[in-house]
Scaffold this active site. Sequence first.
Site, PDB file in Angstrom:
ATOM      1  CG  PHE A   1      -1.596  -1.131   1.417  1.00  0.00           C
ATOM      2  CD1 PHE A   1      -2.209  -1.880   0.359  1.00  0.00           C
ATOM      3  CD2 PHE A   1      -1.641  -1.786   2.794  1.00  0.00           C
ATOM      4  CE1 PHE A   1      -2.740  -3.326   0.637  1.00  0.00           C
ATOM      5  CE2 PHE A   1      -2.047  -3.170   2.882  1.00  0.00           C
ATOM      6  CZ  PHE A   1      -2.925  -3.932   1.816  1.00  0.00           C
ATOM      7  CB  CYS A   2       2.389   3.743  -1.596  1.00  0.00           C
ATOM      8  SG  CYS A   2       2.338   3.155  -3.251  1.00  0.00           S
ATOM      9  CB  ALA A   3       2.357   2.399   3.991  1.00  0.00           C
TER      10      ALA A   3
END
Length: 458
Positions: free
Chosen positions: A375-377
């Site tokens: 999740f781009c985290a």
Amino acid sequence: MSVFTAAADQSLCAPLPVLGKDVTVPLVTGGEVTYAALDYAASAPALQRVWDDVAAYAPYYGSVHRGAGYLSQLSTDLFENSRATVAEFLGCRADDQVIFTRSTTDSLNLLAAVVPADCQVFVYETEHHASLLPWRDARVTYLNAPRTPAQAVETLERALADREPHGPALVCVTGASNVTGELWPVKELAAAAHAHGARIVLDAAQLAPHHPVDIADLDVDWVAFSGHKLYAPFGSGVLAGRADWLQEAEPYLAGGGASRKVARRTDGGVDVEWHSTAARHEAGSPNVIGVYSIASACKALTEAGFDDLVAREQYLVDAVRTGLAGVREVKVLSLFGDDAPRVGVISFVVEGWNSSHFAAALSAEYGIGVRDGLFCAHPLVRTLLGSDPQEVGECGAPEAEPGERSLNAIRVSFGAGTPDEHIERFVRAVRELVSEGAQWKYRTEDGRCVPDRGAAQL
């Protein structure tokens, strides 16, 4: 067994009309089903109100700030009125600026480009990459993931107290996690930042679509968010807040619109006088339709009433969490614990399942769209999964084969346009997949888990 109670549902507002609510998709097992869009945290469906407003304006489209013609003047008025609408939606102070960008990522990169050269930036490792990565020309202090809201404030206070030298400082924090949906103590963090002479920017990409965001009340210096998460497509975003750093810095992009006067010098060079208004950082022809769609969404959410929208979304959150809690193999990811307030964003893993395989089965066999990956985290998800930061795992590109453990998670997200049936179907699908397994064989293709069309049904 239903995760809803009819009596409670009758007391809540209806879902807001969104595009795509009647779209049907094919199932690998045969037949079609109405698509359950449960990936709002990536891009929320457009509100029907937004689409209608844009369609009504489209014949009158013209270039803004440039032309003397009627359509150009009308478009300019619409563009600037949209700025005023967004300022009102965010509770901006009288001297705040609203700058239109392409996205939250663009907004935070703009801010990163205008921070003073000796600025020290404090950012939690729990941030989305849009908040974590832009500060390449600043001195950055990365803060460890807190496990309670109080610990988040204490961690920041210690870091700010220890900073040397005591020059300009900026804190960057999310309002609601794009992984866990948990709300962060923004007002308390802003107070801590200001007590130590620092400024604070709020990444409201996941907060603004779900809760009211008031710059003055929260006492933050800037807010950034994206239209495509606020039920407004067309690739626009917002950076709103204090004007001084923005006015003192060179334009984010150099070009037409950012400049007031340009003249040749006798030595052959060029002298430029830049705008001191928001136009300073809006060079080029702006995305008028995207900007108008954001303003339309702001109006629609305000008119619908955030109290009612928040109440209905909490009802959906409770239904999902209750449903997942009844499946022993499911582990919901959380920083602050089960009692932490959250928006409609929930990530989880399923024992014995590769997350990409599980998400693919939800899509192919139930017509449910969720997201799998990091999740781009990446640092946050790896922390929540208890994995080593060096372990293999890419956002949306699992290395494991179906059935093998992956270092990714599954995210279900929803909001103002989500009907009860989508949540019912999701919970039922999770239970069936865990208890009965997938009905189809899957394989990895180009980094994605997909149904094996050449295989027979299991």
